[in-house]
Design an enzyme around this catalytic site. Structure first.
Site, PDB file in Angstrom:
ATOM      1  N   THR A  26       0.851  -1.189   0.000  1.00 19.45           N
ATOM      2  CA  THR A  26       0.000   0.000   0.000  1.00 19.45           C
ATOM      3  C   THR A  26       0.889   1.241   0.000  1.00 19.45           C
ATOM      4  O   THR A  26       1.708   1.423   0.888  1.00 19.45           O
ATOM      5  CB  THR A  26      -0.933  -0.022   1.221  1.00 19.45           C
ATOM      6  OG1 THR A  26      -1.886  -1.061   1.015  1.00 19.45           O
ATOM      7  CG2 THR A  26      -1.669   1.297   1.402  1.00 19.45           C
ATOM      8  N   GLN A  49      -4.351  -7.348  -6.770  1.00 20.89           N
ATOM      9  CA  GLN A  49      -4.853  -7.832  -5.485  1.00 20.89           C
ATOM     10  C   GLN A  49      -6.180  -7.139  -5.175  1.00 20.89           C
ATOM     11  O   GLN A  49      -6.235  -5.925  -4.980  1.00 20.89           O
ATOM     12  CB  GLN A  49      -3.849  -7.568  -4.351  1.00 20.89           C
ATOM     13  CG  GLN A  49      -4.259  -8.335  -3.094  1.00 20.89           C
ATOM     14  CD  GLN A  49      -3.607  -7.827  -1.831  1.00 20.89           C
ATOM     15  OE1 GLN A  49      -3.623  -6.630  -1.555  1.00 20.89           O
ATOM     16  NE2 GLN A  49      -3.026  -8.734  -1.064  1.00 20.89           N
ATOM     17  N   HIS A  76      -7.448 -10.882  -1.629  1.00 16.61           N
ATOM     18  CA  HIS A  76      -6.840 -10.491  -0.349  1.00 16.61           C
ATOM     19  C   HIS A  76      -7.721 -11.004   0.794  1.00 16.61           C
ATOM     20  O   HIS A  76      -8.792 -10.453   1.057  1.00 16.61           O
ATOM     21  CB  HIS A  76      -6.730  -8.970  -0.290  1.00 16.61           C
ATOM     22  CG  HIS A  76      -5.870  -8.434   0.824  1.00 16.61           C
ATOM     23  ND1 HIS A  76      -5.387  -9.225   1.855  1.00 16.61           N
ATOM     24  CD2 HIS A  76      -5.374  -7.187   1.067  1.00 16.61           C
ATOM     25  CE1 HIS A  76      -4.663  -8.473   2.677  1.00 16.61           C
ATOM     26  NE2 HIS A  76      -4.642  -7.231   2.217  1.00 16.61           N
ATOM     27  N   ASN A 112      -4.667 -10.069   6.781  1.00 22.72           N
ATOM     28  CA  ASN A 112      -4.407  -8.793   7.464  1.00 22.72           C
ATOM     29  C   ASN A 112      -5.614  -8.088   8.081  1.00 22.72           C
ATOM     30  O   ASN A 112      -5.649  -6.865   8.196  1.00 22.72           O
ATOM     31  CB  ASN A 112      -3.661  -7.827   6.528  1.00 22.72           C
ATOM     32  CG  ASN A 112      -2.296  -8.382   6.160  1.00 22.72           C
ATOM     33  OD1 ASN A 112      -1.818  -9.327   6.807  1.00 22.72           O
ATOM     34  ND2 ASN A 112      -1.658  -7.819   5.158  1.00 22.72           N
ATOM     35  N   TYR A 159      -8.691  -7.654   7.069  1.00 23.22           N
ATOM     36  CA  TYR A 159      -9.688  -6.970   6.246  1.00 23.22           C
ATOM     37  C   TYR A 159     -10.923  -7.863   6.081  1.00 23.22           C
ATOM     38  O   TYR A 159     -11.047  -8.888   6.747  1.00 23.22           O
ATOM     39  CB  TYR A 159      -9.053  -6.538   4.913  1.00 23.22           C
ATOM     40  CG  TYR A 159      -7.939  -5.534   5.166  1.00 23.22           C
ATOM     41  CD1 TYR A 159      -8.231  -4.273   5.683  1.00 23.22           C
ATOM     42  CD2 TYR A 159      -6.607  -5.866   4.979  1.00 23.22           C
ATOM     43  CE1 TYR A 159      -7.216  -3.361   5.978  1.00 23.22           C
ATOM     44  CE2 TYR A 159      -5.583  -4.960   5.272  1.00 23.22           C
ATOM     45  CZ  TYR A 159      -5.898  -3.706   5.773  1.00 23.22           C
ATOM     46  OH  TYR A 159      -4.910  -2.820   6.084  1.00 23.22           O
ATOM     47  N   ARG A 168      -4.298 -14.670  -0.673  1.00 18.50           N
ATOM     48  CA  ARG A 168      -3.351 -14.327   0.393  1.00 18.50           C
ATOM     49  C   ARG A 168      -4.007 -14.479   1.753  1.00 18.50           C
ATOM     50  O   ARG A 168      -5.097 -13.937   1.990  1.00 18.50           O
ATOM     51  CB  ARG A 168      -2.884 -12.882   0.231  1.00 18.50           C
ATOM     52  CG  ARG A 168      -1.722 -12.534   1.162  1.00 18.50           C
ATOM     53  CD  ARG A 168      -1.240 -11.104   0.983  1.00 18.50           C
ATOM     54  NE  ARG A 168       0.205 -11.022   1.185  1.00 18.50           N
ATOM     55  CZ  ARG A 168       0.837  -9.964   1.680  1.00 18.50           C
ATOM     56  NH1 ARG A 168       0.177  -8.871   2.009  1.00 18.50           N
ATOM     57  NH2 ARG A 168       2.151  -9.968   1.836  1.00 18.50           N
ATOM     58  N   ASN A 172      -4.508  -5.328  12.695  1.00 20.79           N
ATOM     59  CA  ASN A 172      -5.894  -4.847  12.572  1.00 20.79           C
ATOM     60  C   ASN A 172      -6.834  -5.538  13.556  1.00 20.79           C
ATOM     61  O   ASN A 172      -8.009  -5.774  13.257  1.00 20.79           O
ATOM     62  CB  ASN A 172      -6.414  -4.971  11.126  1.00 20.79           C
ATOM     63  CG  ASN A 172      -5.899  -3.851  10.244  1.00 20.79           C
ATOM     64  OD1 ASN A 172      -5.710  -2.728  10.712  1.00 20.79           O
ATOM     65  ND2 ASN A 172      -5.647  -4.142   8.976  1.00 20.79           N
ATOM     66  N   GLY A 185       8.613  -7.554   0.307  1.00 17.06           N
ATOM     67  CA  GLY A 185       7.877  -6.299   0.387  1.00 17.06           C
ATOM     68  C   GLY A 185       8.800  -5.106   0.480  1.00 17.06           C
ATOM     69  O   GLY A 185       9.239  -4.552  -0.534  1.00 17.06           O
TER      70      GLY A 185
HETATM   71  C1  8OZ Z   1      -0.502  -1.016   5.387  1.00 20.70           C
HETATM   72  C2  8OZ Z   1      -1.279   0.128   5.365  1.00 20.70           C
HETATM   73  C3  8OZ Z   1      -2.507   0.091   4.762  1.00 20.70           C
HETATM   74  C4  8OZ Z   1      -2.962  -1.073   4.194  1.00 20.70           C
HETATM   75  C5  8OZ Z   1      -2.349  -4.816   4.141  1.00 20.70           C
HETATM   76  C6  8OZ Z   1      -3.437  -3.440   2.491  1.00 20.70           C
HETATM   77  O1  8OZ Z   1      -1.763  -4.905   5.212  1.00 20.70           O
HETATM   78  C7  8OZ Z   1      -2.672  -3.485   3.576  1.00 20.70           C
HETATM   79  C8  8OZ Z   1      -2.179  -2.235   4.218  1.00 20.70           C
HETATM   80  C9  8OZ Z   1      -0.944  -2.180   4.814  1.00 20.70           C
HETATM   81  O2  8OZ Z   1      -2.688  -5.824   3.508  1.00 20.70           O
END
Ligand code: 8OZ
Length: 363
Positions: free
Chosen positions: A25, A98, A174, A177, A179, A226, A234, A320
Protein backbone atom coordinates in the site's frame (compact mmCIF):
# COMPACT_ATOMS: atom_id res chain seq x y z
CA UNK A 1 20.85 -17.60 -6.59
CA UNK A 2 20.24 -20.39 -9.14
CA UNK A 3 17.23 -21.53 -7.08
CA UNK A 4 15.69 -18.06 -7.34
CA UNK A 5 16.52 -17.51 -11.00
CA UNK A 6 14.67 -20.59 -12.24
CA UNK A 7 11.53 -19.80 -14.22
CA UNK A 8 8.13 -21.10 -13.11
CA UNK A 9 5.29 -22.00 -15.45
CA UNK A 10 1.92 -20.67 -14.34
CA UNK A 11 -1.13 -21.13 -16.57
CA UNK A 12 0.14 -20.74 -20.11
CA UNK A 13 2.97 -18.36 -19.31
CA UNK A 14 6.33 -18.35 -17.62
CA UNK A 15 7.40 -16.29 -14.63
CA UNK A 16 11.05 -15.43 -15.25
CA UNK A 17 12.27 -15.89 -11.67
CA UNK A 18 10.97 -16.79 -8.22
CA UNK A 19 11.13 -13.28 -6.77
CA UNK A 20 7.77 -11.63 -6.29
CA UNK A 21 7.11 -8.01 -5.43
CA UNK A 22 4.69 -8.21 -2.50
CA UNK A 23 1.55 -6.06 -2.44
CA UNK A 24 2.50 -2.71 -0.90
CA UNK A 25 0.00 0.00 0.00
CA UNK A 26 1.59 3.27 -1.15
CA UNK A 27 -1.45 5.59 -1.40
CA UNK A 28 -0.35 7.63 -4.41
CA UNK A 29 -3.62 7.50 -6.40
CA UNK A 30 -5.23 10.68 -5.06
CA UNK A 31 -8.94 11.15 -4.38
CA UNK A 32 -9.95 9.78 -7.79
CA UNK A 33 -8.36 6.42 -6.95
CA UNK A 34 -7.25 6.23 -10.59
CA UNK A 35 -3.68 4.98 -11.16
CA UNK A 36 -1.39 7.67 -12.60
CA UNK A 37 1.89 8.07 -14.48
CA UNK A 38 3.95 8.16 -11.28
CA UNK A 39 2.60 4.71 -10.46
CA UNK A 40 3.47 3.49 -13.97
CA UNK A 41 7.07 4.53 -13.34
CA UNK A 42 7.14 2.90 -9.88
CA UNK A 43 5.89 -0.48 -11.09
CA UNK A 44 7.98 -0.41 -14.27
CA UNK A 45 11.13 0.21 -12.17
CA UNK A 46 10.43 -2.98 -10.19
CA UNK A 47 9.57 -5.29 -13.10
CA UNK A 48 12.82 -7.20 -12.59
CA UNK A 49 10.68 -9.26 -10.19
CA UNK A 50 9.33 -12.35 -11.93
CA UNK A 51 5.87 -11.42 -10.70
CA UNK A 52 4.47 -8.14 -9.41
CA UNK A 53 1.50 -8.05 -7.07
CA UNK A 54 -0.25 -4.71 -7.12
CA UNK A 55 -0.92 -2.81 -3.95
CA UNK A 56 -4.28 -3.72 -2.43
CA UNK A 57 -6.89 -2.42 -4.90
CA UNK A 58 -10.42 -1.63 -3.79
CA UNK A 59 -13.30 -3.28 -5.66
CA UNK A 60 -15.96 -0.63 -5.03
CA UNK A 61 -16.58 2.78 -3.49
CA UNK A 62 -18.16 1.14 -0.41
CA UNK A 63 -15.10 -1.06 0.13
CA UNK A 64 -12.43 1.62 0.69
CA UNK A 65 -10.70 2.18 3.98
CA UNK A 66 -7.79 4.52 3.37
CA UNK A 67 -7.22 7.78 1.52
CA UNK A 68 -5.58 7.64 -1.92
CA UNK A 69 -5.51 3.86 -2.49
CA UNK A 70 -6.36 2.82 -6.07
CA UNK A 71 -9.54 1.12 -7.27
CA UNK A 72 -10.77 -1.12 -10.06
CA UNK A 73 -14.49 -0.53 -10.23
CA UNK A 74 -14.62 1.97 -13.13
CA UNK A 75 -13.56 1.82 -16.78
CA UNK A 76 -11.32 4.82 -16.15
CA UNK A 77 -9.48 2.90 -13.44
CA UNK A 78 -9.19 -0.20 -15.65
CA UNK A 79 -7.75 1.85 -18.52
CA UNK A 80 -5.25 3.48 -16.18
CA UNK A 81 -4.14 0.09 -14.82
CA UNK A 82 -3.60 -1.01 -18.43
CA UNK A 83 -0.72 1.48 -18.75
CA UNK A 84 0.95 -0.09 -15.71
CA UNK A 85 0.39 -3.60 -17.07
CA UNK A 86 1.91 -2.70 -20.44
CA UNK A 87 4.96 -1.11 -18.79
CA UNK A 88 5.50 -4.23 -16.66
CA UNK A 89 5.03 -6.57 -19.65
CA UNK A 90 7.56 -4.56 -21.63
CA UNK A 91 10.14 -5.58 -18.99
CA UNK A 92 9.23 -9.28 -19.32
CA UNK A 93 7.42 -9.46 -15.99
CA UNK A 94 3.87 -10.52 -15.12
CA UNK A 95 1.39 -8.67 -12.92
CA UNK A 96 -1.38 -9.73 -10.55
CA UNK A 97 -4.04 -7.41 -9.16
CA UNK A 98 -4.85 -7.83 -5.48
CA UNK A 99 -8.61 -7.37 -4.92
CA UNK A 100 -9.50 -5.72 -1.63
CA UNK A 101 -12.43 -4.92 0.61
CA UNK A 102 -11.28 -3.43 3.92
CA UNK A 103 -14.44 -4.34 5.86
CA UNK A 104 -14.45 -2.64 9.26
CA UNK A 105 -10.98 -1.08 8.81
CA UNK A 106 -12.39 2.16 7.47
CA UNK A 107 -13.72 5.55 8.44
CA UNK A 108 -17.19 6.84 7.50
CA UNK A 109 -15.63 9.99 6.09
CA UNK A 110 -14.11 7.87 3.29
CA UNK A 111 -17.37 6.13 2.42
CA UNK A 112 -20.37 7.19 0.25
CA UNK A 113 -22.87 9.32 2.26
CA UNK A 114 -20.75 8.77 5.35
CA UNK A 115 -22.11 5.24 5.63
CA UNK A 116 -20.67 3.00 8.35
CA UNK A 117 -18.05 0.45 7.21
CA UNK A 118 -19.34 -3.02 6.22
CA UNK A 119 -18.35 -6.01 8.36
CA UNK A 120 -19.60 -9.50 9.26
CA UNK A 121 -20.55 -8.24 12.73
CA UNK A 122 -20.97 -4.79 14.28
CA UNK A 123 -17.75 -4.91 16.28
CA UNK A 124 -15.48 -1.89 16.13
CA UNK A 125 -11.78 -2.61 15.65
CA UNK A 126 -9.12 -1.25 17.94
CA UNK A 127 -7.25 -0.06 14.87
CA UNK A 128 -6.37 3.03 12.88
CA UNK A 129 -6.70 4.12 9.29
CA UNK A 130 -5.63 7.24 7.45
CA UNK A 131 -8.22 9.56 5.96
CA UNK A 132 -7.82 13.15 4.75
CA UNK A 133 -6.98 14.25 8.33
CA UNK A 134 -4.23 11.72 8.87
CA UNK A 135 -4.24 8.74 11.22
CA UNK A 136 -7.66 8.23 12.84
CA UNK A 137 -9.54 5.55 14.78
CA UNK A 138 -11.70 3.38 12.52
CA UNK A 139 -15.50 3.82 12.67
CA UNK A 140 -18.03 1.42 14.13
CA UNK A 141 -19.16 -0.96 11.35
CA UNK A 142 -22.63 -2.23 10.48
CA UNK A 143 -23.21 -5.98 10.09
CA UNK A 144 -23.85 -7.02 6.48
CA UNK A 145 -27.28 -8.39 5.52
CA UNK A 146 -27.36 -11.57 3.43
CA UNK A 147 -28.38 -9.68 0.27
CA UNK A 148 -25.48 -7.27 0.82
CA UNK A 149 -23.08 -10.22 1.08
CA UNK A 150 -24.43 -11.58 -2.22
CA UNK A 151 -23.98 -8.11 -3.78
CA UNK A 152 -20.37 -8.01 -2.60
CA UNK A 153 -19.64 -11.34 -4.27
CA UNK A 154 -20.93 -9.75 -7.50
CA UNK A 155 -18.66 -6.75 -6.84
CA UNK A 156 -15.66 -9.10 -6.74
CA UNK A 157 -16.79 -10.55 -10.08
CA UNK A 158 -17.23 -7.08 -11.60
CA UNK A 159 -13.75 -6.05 -10.47
CA UNK A 160 -12.40 -9.29 -11.94
CA UNK A 161 -14.07 -8.49 -15.28
CA UNK A 162 -12.44 -5.07 -15.13
CA UNK A 163 -9.10 -6.74 -14.37
CA UNK A 164 -9.57 -8.88 -17.48
CA UNK A 165 -10.31 -5.80 -19.60
CA UNK A 166 -7.27 -4.05 -18.16
CA UNK A 167 -5.11 -7.05 -19.06
CA UNK A 168 -3.96 -8.36 -15.68
CA UNK A 169 -2.23 -11.73 -15.92
CA UNK A 170 -3.67 -13.04 -12.67
CA UNK A 171 -5.98 -12.19 -9.75
CA UNK A 172 -5.13 -12.34 -6.04
CA UNK A 173 -7.93 -12.36 -3.48
CA UNK A 174 -6.84 -10.49 -0.35
CA UNK A 175 -8.03 -12.65 2.56
CA UNK A 176 -5.33 -11.50 5.00
CA UNK A 177 -4.41 -8.79 7.46
CA UNK A 178 -7.70 -8.28 9.23
CA UNK A 179 -9.69 -6.97 6.25
CA UNK A 180 -13.20 -8.06 5.23
CA UNK A 181 -12.59 -11.67 4.21
CA UNK A 182 -10.33 -12.24 7.23
CA UNK A 183 -13.06 -10.69 9.43
CA UNK A 184 -15.44 -13.39 8.15
CA UNK A 185 -12.86 -16.15 8.72
CA UNK A 186 -11.94 -15.47 12.35
CA UNK A 187 -14.12 -15.87 15.39
CA UNK A 188 -13.01 -12.68 17.14
CA UNK A 189 -14.66 -10.61 14.39
CA UNK A 190 -17.38 -12.95 13.11
CA UNK A 191 -20.23 -13.40 15.60
CA UNK A 192 -22.90 -14.19 12.99
CA UNK A 193 -25.48 -16.88 13.59
CA UNK A 194 -26.47 -17.43 9.93
CA UNK A 195 -24.75 -19.52 7.22
CA UNK A 196 -21.80 -17.05 7.19
CA UNK A 197 -20.94 -17.44 10.89
CA UNK A 198 -20.39 -20.04 13.58
CA UNK A 199 -18.62 -23.23 12.49
CA UNK A 200 -15.49 -23.00 10.35
CA UNK A 201 -17.32 -24.10 7.18
CA UNK A 202 -19.68 -21.15 7.62
CA UNK A 203 -16.97 -18.60 8.38
CA UNK A 204 -15.04 -19.70 5.25
CA UNK A 205 -18.16 -19.54 3.06
CA UNK A 206 -17.73 -15.91 1.98
CA UNK A 207 -14.12 -16.44 0.84
CA UNK A 208 -14.97 -19.61 -1.05
CA UNK A 209 -18.03 -18.06 -2.71
CA UNK A 210 -15.84 -15.17 -3.87
CA UNK A 211 -13.26 -17.60 -5.27
CA UNK A 212 -15.94 -19.73 -6.96
CA UNK A 213 -17.45 -16.63 -8.54
CA UNK A 214 -14.19 -15.34 -10.02
CA UNK A 215 -13.18 -18.81 -11.26
CA UNK A 216 -16.00 -18.29 -13.77
CA UNK A 217 -13.96 -15.40 -15.20
CA UNK A 218 -10.25 -16.29 -14.76
CA UNK A 219 -9.19 -19.95 -14.79
CA UNK A 220 -8.33 -21.32 -11.35
CA UNK A 221 -4.67 -21.66 -12.34
CA UNK A 222 -4.48 -17.86 -12.65
CA UNK A 223 -6.01 -17.10 -9.25
CA UNK A 224 -4.11 -16.72 -5.99
CA UNK A 225 -5.21 -16.07 -2.42
CA UNK A 226 -3.35 -14.33 0.39
CA UNK A 227 -3.83 -15.37 4.01
CA UNK A 228 -2.14 -14.40 7.29
CA UNK A 229 -3.09 -17.16 9.78
CA UNK A 230 -0.84 -16.01 12.62
CA UNK A 231 -1.25 -12.28 12.25
CA UNK A 232 -3.12 -10.07 14.71
CA UNK A 233 -2.66 -6.91 12.59
CA UNK A 234 -5.89 -4.85 12.57
CA UNK A 235 -7.14 -6.34 15.85
CA UNK A 236 -7.90 -9.83 14.59
CA UNK A 237 -7.57 -13.26 16.13
CA UNK A 238 -8.98 -16.77 16.09
CA UNK A 239 -9.38 -19.25 18.95
CA UNK A 240 -8.15 -22.16 16.78
CA UNK A 241 -6.21 -20.87 13.78
CA UNK A 242 -4.72 -24.24 12.81
CA UNK A 243 -8.15 -25.86 12.37
CA UNK A 244 -9.59 -22.80 10.64
CA UNK A 245 -6.78 -22.45 8.12
CA UNK A 246 -6.44 -26.21 7.57
CA UNK A 247 -9.99 -26.13 6.25
CA UNK A 248 -9.40 -22.93 4.26
CA UNK A 249 -6.22 -24.12 2.50
CA UNK A 250 -7.71 -27.56 1.79
CA UNK A 251 -10.75 -25.98 0.12
CA UNK A 252 -8.55 -23.56 -1.83
CA UNK A 253 -6.38 -26.52 -2.87
CA UNK A 254 -9.41 -28.47 -4.10
CA UNK A 255 -10.16 -25.60 -6.47
CA UNK A 256 -6.63 -26.03 -7.95
CA UNK A 257 -5.79 -22.36 -7.69
CA UNK A 258 -2.43 -21.04 -8.88
CA UNK A 259 -0.99 -20.19 -5.50
CA UNK A 260 -1.47 -19.83 -1.79
CA UNK A 261 0.22 -16.62 -0.61
CA UNK A 262 0.98 -17.09 3.04
CA UNK A 263 2.30 -14.48 5.47
CA UNK A 264 4.40 -16.44 7.93
CA UNK A 265 4.04 -14.77 11.32
CA UNK A 266 2.95 -11.28 12.20
CA UNK A 267 2.32 -9.02 9.20
CA UNK A 268 5.45 -6.91 8.87
CA UNK A 269 6.68 -8.34 12.18
CA UNK A 270 8.26 -11.42 13.75
CA UNK A 271 8.03 -14.74 11.90
CA UNK A 272 7.37 -16.71 15.11
CA UNK A 273 4.42 -14.55 16.21
CA UNK A 274 1.93 -17.32 17.01
CA UNK A 275 3.30 -20.73 17.95
CA UNK A 276 -0.19 -22.22 17.45
CA UNK A 277 0.19 -21.99 13.65
CA UNK A 278 2.19 -24.66 11.81
CA UNK A 279 2.82 -23.17 8.38
CA UNK A 280 4.53 -26.27 6.96
CA UNK A 281 1.35 -28.26 7.62
CA UNK A 282 -0.85 -25.65 5.94
CA UNK A 283 1.37 -25.55 2.85
CA UNK A 284 1.35 -29.36 2.63
CA UNK A 285 -2.44 -29.49 2.91
CA UNK A 286 -2.88 -26.91 0.15
CA UNK A 287 -0.79 -28.96 -2.28
CA UNK A 288 -2.11 -32.35 -1.14
CA UNK A 289 -5.60 -31.15 -2.07
CA UNK A 290 -4.56 -29.99 -5.56
CA UNK A 291 -3.25 -26.44 -5.01
CA UNK A 292 -0.45 -25.54 -7.42
CA UNK A 293 2.15 -23.25 -5.82
CA UNK A 294 3.18 -21.78 -2.49
CA UNK A 295 4.15 -18.11 -2.32
CA UNK A 296 5.84 -17.43 1.02
CA UNK A 297 6.22 -14.01 2.57
CA UNK A 298 7.57 -12.23 5.62
CA UNK A 299 11.08 -11.14 6.43
CA UNK A 300 12.89 -13.30 3.87
CA UNK A 301 16.47 -12.56 2.92
CA UNK A 302 18.36 -14.14 0.03
CA UNK A 303 19.65 -17.15 1.98
CA UNK A 304 16.26 -17.90 3.53
CA UNK A 305 14.62 -17.61 0.10
CA UNK A 306 17.15 -19.92 -1.56
CA UNK A 307 16.73 -22.49 1.21
CA UNK A 308 12.93 -22.37 1.03
CA UNK A 309 12.92 -22.99 -2.74
CA UNK A 310 15.60 -25.68 -2.52
CA UNK A 311 13.77 -27.55 0.26
CA UNK A 312 10.48 -27.25 -1.62
CA UNK A 313 8.93 -25.20 1.19
CA UNK A 314 7.90 -22.54 -1.33
CA UNK A 315 7.79 -22.00 -5.10
CA UNK A 316 7.81 -18.21 -5.01
CA UNK A 317 9.05 -15.75 -2.39
CA UNK A 318 7.41 -12.35 -1.97
CA UNK A 319 9.61 -9.45 -0.84
CA UNK A 320 7.88 -6.30 0.39
CA UNK A 321 9.98 -3.55 1.93
CA UNK A 322 13.17 -4.70 0.08
CA UNK A 323 11.40 -4.09 -3.27
CA UNK A 324 9.99 -0.81 -2.04
CA UNK A 325 13.46 0.54 -1.29
CA UNK A 326 15.40 -1.26 -4.06
CA UNK A 327 13.96 -1.01 -7.56
CA UNK A 328 16.81 -3.24 -8.78
CA UNK A 329 16.39 -5.82 -6.02
CA UNK A 330 16.96 -8.89 -8.24
CA UNK A 331 20.36 -7.65 -9.40
CA UNK A 332 21.31 -6.64 -5.85
CA UNK A 333 20.47 -10.07 -4.46
CA UNK A 334 22.21 -11.81 -7.34
CA UNK A 335 25.44 -9.88 -6.76
CA UNK A 336 25.16 -9.51 -2.98
CA UNK A 337 25.14 -5.73 -3.34
CA UNK A 338 24.09 -3.74 -0.25
CA UNK A 339 20.44 -2.65 0.05
CA UNK A 340 19.05 0.89 0.34
CA UNK A 341 17.55 1.93 3.67
CA UNK A 342 13.74 2.24 3.48
CA UNK A 343 12.24 5.58 4.52
CA UNK A 344 9.18 4.81 6.68
CA UNK A 345 7.85 8.38 6.51
CA UNK A 346 7.16 8.13 2.77
CA UNK A 347 5.58 4.64 2.77
CA UNK A 348 1.98 5.91 2.64
CA UNK A 349 0.96 8.88 0.54
CA UNK A 350 3.00 11.77 -0.81
CA UNK A 351 4.94 12.37 -3.99
CA UNK A 352 7.78 10.75 -5.92
CA UNK A 353 9.95 11.21 -2.82
CA UNK A 354 10.50 7.81 -1.25
CA UNK A 355 8.53 6.28 -4.12
CA UNK A 356 10.29 6.40 -7.48
CA UNK A 357 13.56 8.05 -6.36
CA UNK A 358 15.33 5.15 -4.61
CA UNK A 359 18.68 4.85 -6.42
CA UNK A 360 19.83 1.89 -8.49
CA UNK A 361 23.03 0.27 -7.21
CA UNK A 362 26.22 1.86 -8.40
CA UNK A 363 29.71 0.83 -7.34
C1 8OZ B 1 -0.50 -1.02 5.39
C2 8OZ B 1 -1.28 0.13 5.37
C3 8OZ B 1 -2.51 0.09 4.76
C4 8OZ B 1 -2.96 -1.07 4.19
C5 8OZ B 1 -2.35 -4.82 4.14
C6 8OZ B 1 -3.44 -3.44 2.49
O1 8OZ B 1 -1.76 -4.91 5.21
C7 8OZ B 1 -2.67 -3.49 3.58
C8 8OZ B 1 -2.18 -2.24 4.22
C9 8OZ B 1 -0.94 -2.18 4.81
O2 8OZ B 1 -2.69 -5.82 3.51
Amino acid sequence: MAELNTPLTVGDFEIKNRLVMAPLTRARSGESRVPNDLMVEYYQQRANAGLILTEATVIGSKTVGYADTPGLWSQEQAQAWNKIIEAVHAQGSKIVVQLWHVGRISHSELLPNNMPPQAPSAIRANAKTFNSKGLVDVSEPKALEIDEIKALIKNYAEATLNAQKAGFDMIEVHAANGYLIDQFLRDKTNHRTDQYGGVIENRARFLLEVIDEIIKIYPANLIGCRISPASTFNDIEDSDPQSLYSYVVSELGKRKIAYLHIIEGQTGGPRDANPKVNFAELKKLFKANGGLNIMANNGYNKTMAENAIEKNEADLIAFGVPFLANPDLVKRLENNYPLNTPDQKSFYGGTEKGYTDYPLYSA
